[in-house]
Design a protein around this motif. Structure first.
Motif: not given
Length: 128
Positions: A57-74
């Motif tokens: 029930g919770q949507e998330e938003v991520f803001v990269a303050l530096t270069d970054g990496q995120i895994s979404i559905a592997d």
């Protein structure tokens, strides 16, 4: 602080650790006086990985303050400084750092669920 707005310097908020991993987090929800969303600054050091999870029930938003990496559905995505990522509630996501530089993110979750200390409905898939 007024009820109409607030300004917080994240460096003034002490870091803690997520319950499920060693990644440093500054919980900004309460210092900002937020009632409609959750806000965290997440500091991902080289080699660190946050726990793959969803938020019922919770949507998330991520803001990269530096270069970054995120895994979404592997699938790992490189996100440039200033890049913004939205993840729906049911999609497994986590932050990671396979570089030599520290990654810093702002993470926003809405609607707010649980409490500042217990995010509630934080789901770690059984196959992890």
């Amino acid at each position: 602080m007024t009820e109409d707005f607030s300004i917080v310097e994240p460096a003034d908020v002490p870091t803690t650790r997520f319950d499920t991993c060693e990644t440093a987090v500054r919980k900004l929800t309460e210092p900002l006086g937020c009632v409609e969303l959750r806000v965290n600054q997440v500091i991902v050091e080289p080699g660190e990985v946050t726990t793959p999870h969803t938020h019922e029930g919770q949507e998330e938003v991520f803001v990269a303050l530096t270069d970054g990496q995120i895994s979404i559905a592997d699938e790992i995505h490189d996100v440039p400084e200033g890049g913004i990522v939205r993840v729906d509630p049911e999609t497994v996501r986590n932050l990671l750092n396979r570089t030599e530089e520290t990654h810093v993110w702002l993470a926003f979750g809405a609607p707010p669920i649980g409490t500042v200390d217990d995010f509630g409905a934080y789901v770690v898939p059984d196959d992890r």
